[in-house]
Design a protein around this motif. Sequence first.
Motif, short mmCIF file in Angstrom:
data_model
loop_
_atom_site.label_atom_id
_atom_site.label_comp_id
_atom_site.label_asym_id
_atom_site.label_seq_id
_atom_site.Cartn_x
_atom_site.Cartn_y
_atom_site.Cartn_z
N LEU A 56 0.83 -1.20 0.00
CA LEU A 56 0.00 0.00 0.00
C LEU A 56 0.87 1.26 0.00
CD1 LEU A 56 -2.75 -1.13 2.54
CD2 LEU A 56 -3.07 -0.74 0.08
N ALA A 57 1.95 1.22 0.74
CA ALA A 57 2.86 2.37 0.77
C ALA A 57 3.53 2.55 -0.59
CB ALA A 57 3.91 2.18 1.86
N ALA A 58 3.89 1.44 -1.23
CA ALA A 58 4.59 1.51 -2.51
C ALA A 58 3.69 2.07 -3.62
CB ALA A 58 5.09 0.12 -2.91
N LEU A 59 2.39 1.96 -3.46
CA LEU A 59 1.48 2.50 -4.47
C LEU A 59 1.56 4.03 -4.55
CD1 LEU A 59 -1.69 0.27 -3.94
CD2 LEU A 59 -0.06 0.18 -5.84
N GLY A 60 2.04 4.65 -3.47
CA GLY A 60 2.25 6.10 -3.48
C GLY A 60 0.98 6.92 -3.51
N LEU A 61 -0.10 6.38 -2.97
CA LEU A 61 -1.38 7.09 -2.98
C LEU A 61 -1.55 7.90 -1.69
CD1 LEU A 61 -3.58 4.13 -4.27
CD2 LEU A 61 -2.63 6.01 -5.62
N ILE B 38 -0.76 -3.10 11.96
CA ILE B 38 0.53 -3.39 11.32
C ILE B 38 0.64 -2.60 10.01
CG2 ILE B 38 1.90 -5.18 10.16
CD1 ILE B 38 0.77 -7.17 12.24
N ILE B 39 -0.44 -2.57 9.24
CA ILE B 39 -0.44 -1.81 7.98
C ILE B 39 -0.20 -0.33 8.24
CG2 ILE B 39 -1.96 -1.00 6.11
CD1 ILE B 39 -3.23 -3.79 6.10
N SER B 40 -0.79 0.18 9.32
CA SER B 40 -0.70 1.62 9.60
C SER B 40 0.73 2.08 9.85
CB SER B 40 -1.59 1.98 10.79
OG SER B 40 -1.06 1.47 12.00
N LYS B 41 1.62 1.18 10.24
CA LYS B 41 3.03 1.55 10.44
C LYS B 41 3.65 2.08 9.15
CE LYS B 41 4.68 -2.33 11.74
NZ LYS B 41 5.66 -3.35 12.20
N TYR B 42 3.15 1.61 8.03
CA TYR B 42 3.69 2.01 6.73
C TYR B 42 2.95 3.21 6.14
CZ TYR B 42 6.03 -2.48 7.04
OH TYR B 42 6.80 -3.54 7.46
N LEU B 43 1.91 3.66 6.83
CA LEU B 43 1.12 4.79 6.33
C LEU B 43 1.01 5.85 7.42
CD1 LEU B 43 -1.75 2.66 4.72
CD2 LEU B 43 0.32 3.51 3.60
N PRO B 44 2.10 6.47 7.78
CA PRO B 44 2.08 7.45 8.87
C PRO B 44 1.15 8.62 8.56
CG PRO B 44 4.14 7.59 7.64
CD PRO B 44 3.44 6.36 7.15
#
Length: 300
Positions: free
Chosen positions: A146-151, A170-176
């Motif tokens: 999800l982070a790599a998608l750059g949205l 866990i996902i939210s760690k990559y989407l600050p």
Amino acid sequence: MSYRKTLKLICGFAGGSAVLVFAAAAADSRGYFGEQGGDGASRWSRFTALQAAQPAWTPASHTPAPTGHAWDFNWDKRDPSALSNGKKKETATEDPSSEQNSSKPKATRNILLIRHSQYNLSGNTDREKILTPLGREQAEFTGQRLAALGLKYDVLIHSSMTRATETAHIISKYLPGVELMSCDLLREGAPIEPVPPVTHWKPDAVQYHEDGARIEAAFRRYIHRADPKQKEDSYEIIVCHANVIRYFVCRALQFPPEGWLRMGLNNGSITWLTIRPSGRVALRTLGDAGFMPPDKLTRT
């Protein structure tokens, strides 16, 4: 029959007919039709009979008939042309089209539905059904993807069940900076009795009645076109469960909702729905898990 004549016959016909003609020609040359080296007329009559025996292919015979169900543009009850607030116009000169224009959505909503990761199936209560070590790895892969998608994500909503909550965190760690929200409506359940039925899973009528109403309420809350006040396209993440996601997809695409169990979703997979201002809906991905190594894929 000479090789050159046989080749001409094959080139003159397509697919299975060509194969049959070639076989017939070979059989004819060996006298399998009951005579050796018959004259041209008898050979042609046999070829004509073989050709007539082939089923005729027409587009109509291979194209499913339309069901006749037109797309309902007011499926979410937000079609501006169907909205009416019942208020009287204050002046006779007020342009009715201007009010309709201002109520038209202008942005596209992108909804990314994430199935929770693998969890402990032997747990007796929801609190015991925590993610397995592999499940935590899967959530890491999903967060990275999800982070790599750059949205530019607007919100991360998750079911209040333990496995979905843990996956979302866990996902939210990559989407600050993306807001986390929990919702009870998104909990797993039995949305509607599936067709065709299955033997390994048979909830009773009461569960369908209760869960179905709740999951339908979740669909109406989260799956709809953008509000007219929304100026830019949005990207929203919803972490929930396989049954909920499959039901959402059927409802959003206006497919028969009882077909939800015909789809399978991997743990941690991404299903992407796009809802246009006009009310058109597109399914960009269904259960995408190609970003995970093959040995990390599960569907439990």
